[in-house]
Design an enzyme around this catalytic site. Sequence first.
Site, PDB file in Angstrom:
ATOM      1  N   LYS A  14       0.681  -1.150  -0.136  1.00 17.25           N
ATOM      2  CA  LYS A  14       0.144   0.084  -0.399  1.00 17.25           C
ATOM      3  C   LYS A  14       1.337   1.394  -0.147  1.00 17.25           C
ATOM      4  CE  LYS A  14      -1.982  -1.380   4.267  1.00 17.25           C
ATOM      5  NZ  LYS A  14      -1.320  -2.354   4.331  1.00 17.25           N
ATOM      6  N   ARG A  89      -9.804   0.822   8.997  1.00 21.23           N
ATOM      7  CA  ARG A  89      -9.374  -1.129   8.908  1.00 21.23           C
ATOM      8  C   ARG A  89     -10.436  -1.447   9.800  1.00 21.23           C
ATOM      9  NH1 ARG A  89      -3.363   0.385   8.615  1.00 21.23           N
ATOM     10  NH2 ARG A  89      -2.194  -1.656   9.463  1.00 21.23           N
ATOM     11  N   ARG A 128      11.932  -6.823   4.843  1.00 21.51           N
ATOM     12  CA  ARG A 128      12.127  -5.001   5.059  1.00 21.51           C
ATOM     13  C   ARG A 128      12.469  -5.382   6.815  1.00 21.51           C
ATOM     14  NH1 ARG A 128       6.602  -1.527   4.934  1.00 21.51           N
ATOM     15  NH2 ARG A 128       6.570  -2.636   6.993  1.00 21.51           N
ATOM     16  N   ARG A 134      11.534  -0.968  12.328  1.00 19.81           N
ATOM     17  CA  ARG A 134      10.230  -1.691  12.319  1.00 19.81           C
ATOM     18  C   ARG A 134       9.688  -1.966  13.134  1.00 19.81           C
ATOM     19  NH1 ARG A 134       5.125   0.148   8.060  1.00 19.81           N
ATOM     20  NH2 ARG A 134       4.338  -1.288   9.314  1.00 19.81           N
ATOM     21  N   ARG A 146      -0.765  -9.541  13.206  1.00 23.54           N
ATOM     22  CA  ARG A 146      -1.027  -8.565  12.064  1.00 23.54           C
ATOM     23  C   ARG A 146      -1.461  -8.960  11.489  1.00 23.54           C
ATOM     24  NH1 ARG A 146       4.313  -5.109  10.600  1.00 23.54           N
ATOM     25  NH2 ARG A 146       3.925  -4.170   8.878  1.00 23.54           N
TER      26      ARG A 146
END
Length: 190
Positions: A14, A89, A128, A134, A146
């Site tokens: 996204k 969400r 990532r 993160r 998640r």
Amino acid sequence: MRNIVLFGPPGAGKGTQSELIVKAFNLIHLSTGDLLRSEIKDQTQLGLEAKSLMDAGKLVPDNVVIGMIRNKIEANKNAAGFIFDGFPRTPEQAQALDTLLEEHNEAISAMISMEVEDAELIARLLERGKLSGRVDDQNEEVIGNRLSVYKEQTEVVKDFYLKQNKTKTVNGLGTIEEVFGRIKALISQA
Ligand code: AP5
Ligand code: MG
């Protein structure tokens, strides 16, 4: 205005696609995840409250993200449109967004749902996580949380927009340019 919801599970792409869409269509990018991470960086009260939830891969409360989005819409009344990334969400967030836009005589033009299978999502996020810093990308357990939160609380948002005939699905596999080509075609029709 052209108002697009870019939807999909964690790691679907996204944020990556939003950057390209913003350039091509001159829209304003609103990512609740980015806005929350910026609050954490600035060590605000809101950031402090959100951090533990985000680090665990859980959703922050609806009223928090709705308030952030309301401020951004108010601050950008003359925009050509918005790309909403990672918001809404929950169905409550989707309803609140409709109400906010209605107050400005606006509406969502289309919801684009990026479809990517779990194994690919996990691989992308772990990769990532090696560089991003993160916290929620660092281990498979949080990534798994998640993905579960997405399936249990967020995926139902597709039905919200299906009822309005606005949900369009796109294959999120392939190169970034290939995926962008598919999304661009859908936005051009919206
Ligand atoms: P948020 O920041 O929204 O994160 P997310 O939805 O979990 O997903 P990501 O941002 O990790 O993925 P993405 O789809 O943007 O993919 P990206 O382009 O980065 O939310 C974080 C947290 O904030 C939530 O868990 C929650 O706590 C809170 N939060 C945020 N919004 C909320 C809300 N509305 N309500 C409540 N809580 C909220 O790509 C991922 C990786 O894949 C990158 O490394 C990228 O380079 C790579 N990649 C991208 N495209 C491709 C491709 N085509 N092929 C190969 N690799 C690719
Ligand atoms: Mg993102």
